[in-house]
Enzyme design. Structure first.
Site, PDB file in Angstrom:
ATOM      1  N   CYS A 190      72.488  60.291  83.667  1.00 36.79           N
ATOM      2  CA  CYS A 190      73.749  61.037  83.722  1.00 36.79           C
ATOM      3  C   CYS A 190      74.546  60.757  82.453  1.00 36.79           C
ATOM      4  O   CYS A 190      74.812  59.605  82.111  1.00 36.79           O
ATOM      5  CB  CYS A 190      74.552  60.611  84.953  1.00 36.79           C
ATOM      6  N   CYS A 207      80.053  66.244  82.558  1.00 33.50           N
ATOM      7  CA  CYS A 207      80.061  67.539  83.242  1.00 33.50           C
ATOM      8  C   CYS A 207      81.280  67.699  84.145  1.00 33.50           C
ATOM      9  O   CYS A 207      81.894  68.763  84.195  1.00 33.50           O
ATOM     10  CB  CYS A 207      78.778  67.729  84.044  1.00 33.50           C
ATOM     11  N   THR A 216      82.557  59.081  87.665  1.00 31.83           N
ATOM     12  CA  THR A 216      81.482  59.066  86.677  1.00 31.83           C
ATOM     13  C   THR A 216      82.068  58.915  85.280  1.00 31.83           C
ATOM     14  O   THR A 216      82.873  59.731  84.849  1.00 31.83           O
ATOM     15  CB  THR A 216      80.665  60.357  86.780  1.00 31.83           C
ATOM     16  N   GLU A 275      79.469  54.546  87.177  1.00 30.76           N
ATOM     17  CA  GLU A 275      80.482  54.923  88.161  1.00 30.76           C
ATOM     18  C   GLU A 275      81.426  53.739  88.356  1.00 30.76           C
ATOM     19  O   GLU A 275      80.987  52.590  88.386  1.00 30.76           O
ATOM     20  CB  GLU A 275      79.858  55.300  89.516  1.00 30.76           C
ATOM     21  N   HIS A 319      80.913  72.902  89.335  1.00 26.88           N
ATOM     22  CA  HIS A 319      80.236  71.615  89.229  1.00 26.88           C
ATOM     23  C   HIS A 319      78.860  71.614  89.895  1.00 26.88           C
ATOM     24  O   HIS A 319      77.954  70.918  89.427  1.00 26.88           O
ATOM     25  CB  HIS A 319      81.113  70.515  89.818  1.00 26.88           C
ATOM     26  N   TYR A 367      74.671  70.931  88.038  1.00 30.48           N
ATOM     27  CA  TYR A 367      73.570  70.039  88.376  1.00 30.48           C
ATOM     28  C   TYR A 367      72.226  70.539  87.852  1.00 30.48           C
ATOM     29  O   TYR A 367      71.188  69.914  88.107  1.00 30.48           O
ATOM     30  CB  TYR A 367      73.542  69.782  89.882  1.00 30.48           C
ATOM     31  N   CYS A 396      71.683  69.955  85.055  1.00 32.17           N
ATOM     32  CA  CYS A 396      71.406  68.807  84.192  1.00 32.17           C
ATOM     33  C   CYS A 396      70.219  68.006  84.719  1.00 32.17           C
ATOM     34  O   CYS A 396      69.474  67.398  83.939  1.00 32.17           O
ATOM     35  CB  CYS A 396      72.637  67.918  84.063  1.00 32.17           C
ATOM     36  N   GLU A 400      72.784  60.442  93.085  1.00 28.67           N
ATOM     37  CA  GLU A 400      73.827  61.378  92.652  1.00 28.67           C
ATOM     38  C   GLU A 400      73.427  62.819  92.972  1.00 28.67           C
ATOM     39  O   GLU A 400      74.282  63.643  93.295  1.00 28.67           O
ATOM     40  CB  GLU A 400      74.078  61.226  91.153  1.00 28.67           C
TER      41      GLU A 400
END
Length: 513
Positions: free
Chosen positions: A125, A129, A216, A282, A317, A321, A323, A471
């Site tokens: 991550c 984002c 995050t 996190e 959002h 994902y 990503c 996540e």
């Protein structure tokens, strides 16, 4: 803290009620990844990790990989500007795409392609984002509140974005409250601090108290946006607050979250970490009567917009994902490589498993990219992902990476979790024994096999399994949250009419008639 560090970083905290302009006047614009890392030094943050207060987070071996992942977002803008930058009409200059306001569906498509590329480069991550999606949702929400209440939130937002783009900052998204008793509304909680709320208002601004969980990259951000985590009632008015505040503002403290195998970063060598360069982050961020000047307050009591804000944020959002498909590309590559190192890559069942991994990964990407192509324009002028397809994308993400990870572990074999340490391989007596008995193909060095096994372990069981698996399940809402939004958007009545028309039911009188 030494004077050199204070001079290097232009955002050292002060205790008075500071205006936003005063803060920007002391900030040094960032151009490169290395400048980003230097911008985090000397901030005097209150940070706790494993029972200790950390004086300089930038140099801590557990924290540094997460900073490196964000550094890569700056480097990509330099290395591939067509993908990772965009022209901003706000400042009439190119900006990092992570700070760009969405002007068209194509912007959302390029955002998704950039996110996939970042996943390929970092294998984890990269923590920007949620901030980008916060920037996007604030554009329309501030505009809509102004239209109803005659407020000035939208101009405040645009003024902030001018500074954010010119200084090339990272904005962290503070949405998730601890929530306490899930059966009670924010105002009904025994402890009011379990949801972020306003404690005091002055002529200069307001103060907030509470905490934001699972943030995050919160520690790696320059600014934080706090916002509601759920729909609000009139009784929750003091909880309906959106504000922008520096990450080093007086009254903020950070408690760093543990990740599986994170202490491998403290060991000698880089093999056992699996991915020693990059990691996620996190933190629990605690706000103890933190001041926000009015110029950075973008909602204060307009509770009826909280649900709309959350829904629009998730539309952005959950499509972000995609990503995870970049990480999926790494997983497919790692599985193919270890099969080759093991001498099993020619087997038909190995090829079939790689095909299935690719099919699952591209299914995630196709739903996310479709939601971007199907974007619609809101009243403020910004574009938003198709809500149904965005939720389908995220729902795919809650499932498919787990299956991709299972295939990767299957192809890796049991040695992935029984492999001795790098120190054992380097030991004078044990090392030669391991080199003899843990070799795969004779033309493949044992170290290559070790490194690939550790990477698969890292992404499916270790530190970066947080970003790829857990996540994927809980980020941007757990699976049921997507199912609720899909239920709201699937328009069953229209689909029933399609079927009834084709079946000729529309011309048949009902029994009631």
């Amino acid at each position: 803290m030494n004077e050199e560090a204070i001079q290097l970083n232009a955002i050292t905290p002060i205790s008075k009620e500071e205006t936003g302009q005063q803060r920007w006047d002391r900030f040094t614009p960032i151009n490169t990844g290395e400048e980003y890392i230097e911008s985090l030094r000397g901030r005097g943050l209150t940070v706790y990790l494993m029972g200790e207060q950390i004086d300089e987070p930038v140099d801590h071996p557990i924290i540094r990989p997460s900073i490196n992942a964000l550094r890569a977002t700056y480097d990509l803008a330099i290395d591939d500007p067509d993908l990772a930058t965009a022209w901003s009409p706000l400042i009439d200059s190119p900006v990092n795409r992570f700070l760009h306001l969405v002007e068209s569906p194509e912007d959302l498509v390029l955002k998704n392609r950039m996110q996939r590329r970042m996943g390929q480069l970092t294998g984890t991550c990269f923590q920007r984002c949620a901030g980008l999606d916060t920037i996007s949702v604030l554009h329309s929400i501030t505009y809509d509140i102004d239209q109803k209440h005659g407020t000035e939130y939208h101009q405040r937002y645009l003024d902030f974005m001018v500074h954010a783009q010119r200084n090339n900052i990272i904005l962290g998204a503070g949405m998730t409250d601890p929530k306490g008793d899930r059966g009670k509304r924010p105002h009904e909680q025994d402890d009011p601090d379990l949801f972020m709320h306003v404690t005091k208002r002055t002529d200069a601004g307001l103060y907030v108290k509470g905490a934001k969980a699972h943030m995050t990259g919160g520690l790696n951000s320059h600014w934080i946006c706090v916002m509601p985590t759920m729909n609000m009632l009139e009784e929750d008015r003091d909880y309906a607050v959106v504000g922008l505040l520096p990450a080093d503002a007086k009254g903020i403290s950070y408690i760093y979250g543990r990740q599986s195998c994170d202490t491998r970063a403290l060991e000698e060598g880089d093999i056992d970490a699996g991915n020693a360069e990059y990691g996620g982050q996190e933190v629990l961020v605690v706000f103890d009567d933190v001041f926000i000047p009015w110029e950075h307050v973008l909602m204060d009591g307009e509770y009826e917009f909280a649900q709309t804000m959350v829904s629009r944020f998730t539309a952005y959002h959950r499509a972000s994902y995609v990503c995870k498909t970049g990480l999926g590309d790494v997983m497919v590559g790692a599985a193919a490589a270890i099969a080759e190192y093991n001498g099993a890559d020619k087997a038909s069942h190995i090829k079939d498993k790689l095909v299935e991994m690719t099919h699952l990964n591209e299914t995630i990407f196709s739903s996310g990219i479709a939601s971007s192509y199907q974007a619609s324009q809101l009243d403020s002028g910004i574009f938003m992902n198709d809500e149904l397809l965005s939720n389908v994308c995220k729902h795919n993400v809650t499932r498919f990476p787990y299956e991709i990870a299972r295939f990767a572990q299957d192809l890796a074999g049991g040695l992935m979790v029984t492999l001795p340490s790098q120190q054992d391989f380097e030991h004078e007596e044990a090392g030669p024994i391991l080199a003899k008995y843990l070799k795969g193909r004779s033309d493949i060095p044992v170290e290559k096999r070790m490194r690939m096994l550790r990477l698969i372990e890292n992404m499916t069981l270790g530190r970066n399994a947080v970003g790829y698996l857990t996540e994927s399940l809980h980020g941007a809402g757990s699976p049921q949250a997507q199912r609720i939004q899909i239920l709201r958007s699937m328009d069953v009545e229209r689909k029933k009419r399609y079927a009834e028309n084709l079946a000729g039911i529309d011309v048949i009188a009902s029994d009631a008639d």
